[in-house]
Design an enzyme around this catalytic site. Structure first.
Site, mmCIF file in Angstrom:
data_model
loop_
_atom_site.group_PDB
_atom_site.id
_atom_site.type_symbol
_atom_site.label_atom_id
_atom_site.label_comp_id
_atom_site.label_asym_id
_atom_site.label_seq_id
_atom_site.Cartn_x
_atom_site.Cartn_y
_atom_site.Cartn_z
ATOM 1 N N GLY A 21 27.754 1.000 15.921
ATOM 2 C CA GLY A 21 26.449 1.612 15.516
ATOM 3 C C GLY A 21 25.414 1.101 16.621
ATOM 4 O O GLY A 21 26.032 0.187 17.452
ATOM 5 N N VAL A 26 32.389 -3.295 15.421
ATOM 6 C CA VAL A 26 32.953 -3.870 14.551
ATOM 7 C C VAL A 26 34.494 -3.746 14.699
ATOM 8 O O VAL A 26 34.849 -2.559 14.699
ATOM 9 C CB VAL A 26 32.612 -3.844 13.101
ATOM 10 C CG1 VAL A 26 33.211 -4.933 12.156
ATOM 11 C CG2 VAL A 26 31.024 -3.944 12.995
ATOM 12 N N LYS A 41 32.492 -9.025 15.094
ATOM 13 C CA LYS A 41 31.368 -7.968 15.406
ATOM 14 C C LYS A 41 30.896 -8.520 16.745
ATOM 15 O O LYS A 41 30.675 -9.571 17.112
ATOM 16 C CB LYS A 41 30.274 -8.290 14.422
ATOM 17 C CG LYS A 41 28.953 -7.622 14.745
ATOM 18 C CD LYS A 41 29.137 -6.168 14.430
ATOM 19 C CE LYS A 41 27.754 -5.269 14.630
ATOM 20 N NZ LYS A 41 27.854 -3.899 14.365
ATOM 21 N N ASP A 134 15.204 -9.970 3.429
ATOM 22 C CA ASP A 134 15.380 -8.558 3.432
ATOM 23 C C ASP A 134 16.470 -8.203 2.429
ATOM 24 O O ASP A 134 17.396 -7.466 2.831
ATOM 25 C CB ASP A 134 16.046 -8.231 4.880
ATOM 26 C CG ASP A 134 15.967 -6.556 5.114
ATOM 27 O OD1 ASP A 134 14.961 -5.802 4.245
ATOM 28 O OD2 ASP A 134 16.726 -5.893 5.753
#
Length: 892
Positions: A21, A26, A41, A134
């Site tokens: 992405g 990953v 990652k 978050d």
């Protein structure tokens, strides 16, 4: 950066891609050193291209690396490969909470469990100064075994805009984090005027762009809990602007009245507009959720007991918000919280115990203490209707149904106004007779004199009891009328007693306790042949055995995990164990008297409360004699136990379940302030200090089996010192801090072992067995003192570097021995009631203290470094309740 299968990144071998992405790629990989699959990652090149950004990223990783909690994702490693930064994380299986909520709202009990685990993770992070900022369903992961993992801690300081409405590029890459309703995430460095968080989950202060603290996480927590209960967030509107306005000005959406009021109140408290009006901390959330949970004494929930090693090595961090699901493959959806459930059946302040199911599983018997005496009660489980079956001035205990459900057998005291008590804890009873009570008519008759633990055979024709009719207590079988007595167990030693018989479903076997001194084991006897089979043969207290309805396993209570919990062990058709014991509960109380329902889906059991406190007795340093009355040092409404003085005598380390799970705490004696050193479930017991006061060693089942762990006193950082399937317990440092002595059953019997302080070079010192809770180095560090079940239960000393053990002079006790500072005396407790001091160079042991109240127990005495005080546990039973453990196969 593109990788290939087989490529090496340090010690990691790339196995294949997991996804990609905007925030990187990953990869699935294997750590060849320990044959463990991980997720790697590879971060965007912009991280490496911007030195300041990379520096801040690494700084944040170190900060999060202070965390150590089973509800926070584990970061194993970070580094660079060909100039590209990467992270190595644990690889989980399951799905994000967002994906789970895509199938609708959760049942309240599931939402409560998920919320409790989330709050525990937040509390651990906040305690280390790490705020998430978050928190949202995308950043909560539900593993296949029912654990919640919090992802993406601390990234708001380093990440920028990650996603756009509709899921963003990472969601489009195939992760499980996208949802049509997902709002944009604005992640930027904190500062006034900067909007930080995900729209819909931001606190009002975040929406305004003013500085926010940990209480912003509590607001997001409230939003998530609302969404779990109702299926949608409380402030969702058509646009991001309207959503933020609702957060600032409007009340949250309502919650169905079918949701327990406590959960509704908690959501409202978390969603307060002002941070000052929210709960004080994440730890406060934990306390409130534990109070709402049916039974937190059994935390963690049984589906979360399989945590294994390898998740302790430093950090909890996943580097990219919105890309977390790329790290795992997704199996079919699982609803783990439906697997088991704990329900409290009795709620009064009286002690309620000894549960027994009716043959149809719809009713339950138990005893209720009233004025010091017990009476038998009958409860309808469906309606909750409850009535006493017995009354009057006679103590009544050990009730059980007859197979037709028409009558109850129980034991009644022979003397009015007298409570039947064992000679020692869980020991043999005396002074009771077996009675039969017809439920419909209330008529009673005495079946047997001086007998206990009645159990009717499945066909209703025979009765088994324990009785001391012709010598020590043995298991006897009579006909249904109490006639034609036959002894079915025997032993060569009169010191051995047999207690609490229970029939197998086919009537072939009887399972019972075998007690020898303070050693409890479980045995089976073939009723026809009188042949006995050992189910357990160790130095733990294994109590209250009973067959499961299938006859393929035996349930029992045991101290083998550090606390008294429920266990299950499979047995074959020959009556022998066919597998290893499996732990069913991990509570801090005493989980006793398991009895399975006929359907095999429920286990009723008693939980006796242990409100232990830590006290200190002033003593003469030369003699150990008391110089004044004892006083309280550590106390709470829960169990505070096994205290240990720091080397300077200013602090006391102890284990306590005051946070809901058994952890290690430190008390500053002068001020009385306490702090938790360890966190999370697993059961941490018996801390002991290093000579320099910088670390503590303790034993814990937090990795699945009892092992020795070390904790840094300043930081709380944990390190396992032992591993494997063996049980390692009761660690103590040598006077120079170079070695640790402990007990291990690696060879099949509990023996004395020693290892270096870093966990290296473990090896056994003894071959004669070791018992008791304490082993001690002599003050010169040359020998280790221990108690053995051999040699008549003597206290022995063995050279640290190996050799033959030698017997010590006469010592009173031996299971909890502590040296005086000059090494001339040992102090210990005898029969859990009396403190005795034993001189090691001549002289007889001397009684130095006992409470006037005979119900008070004393345990774990420890002499202070200056010799002027003795620390000990003061324990007085304070009630108990009956609980149900429910699940498809809990009593298989």
């Amino acid at each position: 950066m593109s990788l290939k299968a087989g490529e090496k990144i340090g010690p990691y071998e790339v196995l294949g891609p997991l996804g990609a992405g905007a925030m990187g790629e990953v990869w699935r990989a294997r750590d060849a050193r320990i044959d463990r699959e991980v997720a790697i990652k590879m971060l965007p090149a912009s991280f490496a291209a911007n030195p300041e950004r990379l520096r801040r990223f690494e700084q944040e990783a170190r900060a999060v690396g202070r965390l150590n909690h089973p509800n926070i994702l584990t970061l194993f490693d970070l580094g660079t490969h060909a100039g590209t930064p990467y992270l190595v994380c644990e690889r989980l299986e399951g799905e994000s909470l967002r994906a789970r909520l895509g199938r609708g709202a959760l049942p309240p009990e599931v939402a409560r469990e998920f919320a409790l685990q989330t709050a525990r993770g937040l509390a651990a992070a906040h305690a280390q100064g790490v705020v998430h900022r978050d928190l949202k369903p995308e950043n909560l992961f539900v593993t296949t075994d029912g654990r919640i993992k919090i992802l993406d801690f601390g990234l708001a300081k380093v990440a920028e805009v990650v996603s756009a409405p509709g899921g963003g590029p990472d969601a489009a890459a195939g992760g499980a984090v996208s949802a049509p309703s997902q709002a944009p995430t604005a992640l930027a460095p904190t500062g006034e005027g900067v909007v930080l968080g995900t729209v819909g989950y931001m606190a009002p202060e975040q929406v305004r762009g003013v500085p926010a603290d940990a209480r912003a996480d509590l607001f997001a927590f409230g939003v998530i809990l609302h969404e779990m209960l109702e299926g949608q967030p409380p402030f969702r509107r058509a646009t991001a602007a309207e959503t933020m306005t609702a957060i600032l000005r409007e009340k949250p959406g309502s919650i169905s009245t079918s949701v327990p009021a406590g959960l509704r109140d908690l959501v409202r408290a978390c969603l307060a507009k002002s941070p000052a009006d929210r709960p004080a901390s994440a730890a406060a959330l934990v306390e409130r959720l534990e109070a709402l949970r049916p039974r937190e004494a059994a935390a963690p929930s049984p589906w979360s007991q399989g945590w294994r090693r390898g998740v302790l090595w430093g950090a909890r961090l996943l580097a990219v918000a919105g890309a977390v699901a790329l790290f795992w493959r997704r199996p079919p959806p699982v609803e783990p919280a439906s697997a088991v459930r704990l329900t409290q059946v009795t709620l009064s302040e009286a002690t309620e115990e000894s549960p027994a199911f009716s043959p149809d599983g719809r009713r339950i018997l138990y005893t209720v203490e009233n004025g010091g005496l017990r009476q038998v009660h009958l409860r309808e489980l469906d309606s909750g209707a409850d009535r006493a079956l017995t009354s009057g001035p006679y103590d009544a205990l050990q009730p059980t149904f007859t197979p037709d459900g028409a009558a109850v057998l129980y034991v009644r005291a022979r003397r009015a106004g007298t409570r039947i008590e064992p000679g020692d804890v869980f020991g043999r009873l005396d002074g009771g007779d077996v009675y039969e009570h017809e439920i419909a008519s209330g008529r009673e008759r005495r079946l047997l004199e001086n007998a206990f633990a009645p159990a009717v055979s499945p066909d209703g024709t025979r009765l088994a009891v324990d009785a001391a009719w012709v010598g020590p207590s043995r298991i006897w079988v009579t006909d249904r009328q109490g006639q034609n007595k036959t002894q079915v167990t025997s032993d060569a030693s009169e010191a051995v007693t047999h207690l609490r018989p229970r029939w197998s479903p086919d009537g072939k076997w009887i399972v019972f306790e075998q007690l020898e001194g303070t050693r409890f084991d479980i045995r089976l006897v073939d009723v026809a042949t009188r042949a006995a089979v050992a189910i357990t043969d160790d130095l733990f207290q294994d109590l209250h055995p009973v067959f499961t309805p299938s006859g393929r396993a035996v349930l029992f209570s045991s101290y083998r995990s550090g606390g008294l919990n429920l266990w299950r062990i499979p047995v074959g058709t020959d009556g022998r164990p066919s597998g290893r014991p499996e732990q069913l509960t991990t509570g801090a109380g005493q989980d006793l008297e398991p009895t399975p329902a006929p359907d095999g889906h429920r286990i009723a059991f008693a939980v006796l409360q242990q409100n232990a406190e830590i006290w200190s007795l002033p003593v003469d340093p030369g003699t150990g004699r008391a110089t004044g009355p004892p006083g309280q040092v550590v106390s709470s409404t829960r169990e505070d136990s096994r205290g240990a003085w720091s080397p300077d005598g200013r602090e006391v380390a102890f284990n306590s379940d005051r946070s809901g799970t058994m952890n290690v705490w430190i008390d500053e004696v002068a001020s009385g302030s306490v702090r938790a050193l360890t966190h999370g479930p697993g059961g941490d017991y018996q801390p002991n200090w290093s000579p320099d006061g910088r670390s503590l060693v303790f034993f814990s089942a937090r990795a699945g089996t009892a092992d020795i762990w070390r904790a840094d006193v300043a930081t709380g950082a944990l390190k396992p010192l032992t591993s494997g399937r063996a049980m390692e317990i009761n660690p103590f440092y040598s006077p120079d801090g170079a070695r640790i002595a402990y007990q291990s059953d690696e060879t099949g019997r509990l023996e004395l072992w020693v290892m270096n302080a870093d966990g290296s070079s473990p090896h056994a010192l003894t071959t004669i067995g070791v018992t008791g809770h304490f082993v001690r180095f002599t003050p010169d560090g040359k020998e280790i003192v221990f108690k053995t079940p051999s040699e008549g239960g003597r206290m022995m000393a063995i050279p640290v570097d190996g050799g033959e053990p030698r017997a010590l002079a006469q010592v009173a006790g031996g299971s909890h021995s502590s040296f005086s500072p000059d090494g001339s005396r040992l102090i210990d407790v005898v029969e859990h009631k009396t403190l005795w001091v034993s001189p090691l160079k001549g002289g007889a042991p001397e009684k130095v203290f006992a409470f006037e109240d005979p119900s008070i127990r004393i345990d774990y005495p420890v002499w202070s470094p200056d010799g002027k005080a003795v620390l000990f546990d003061k324990f007085q039973p304070r009630g108990g309740d009956v609980w149900l453990l429910e699940g498809a196969d809990v009593a298989r």
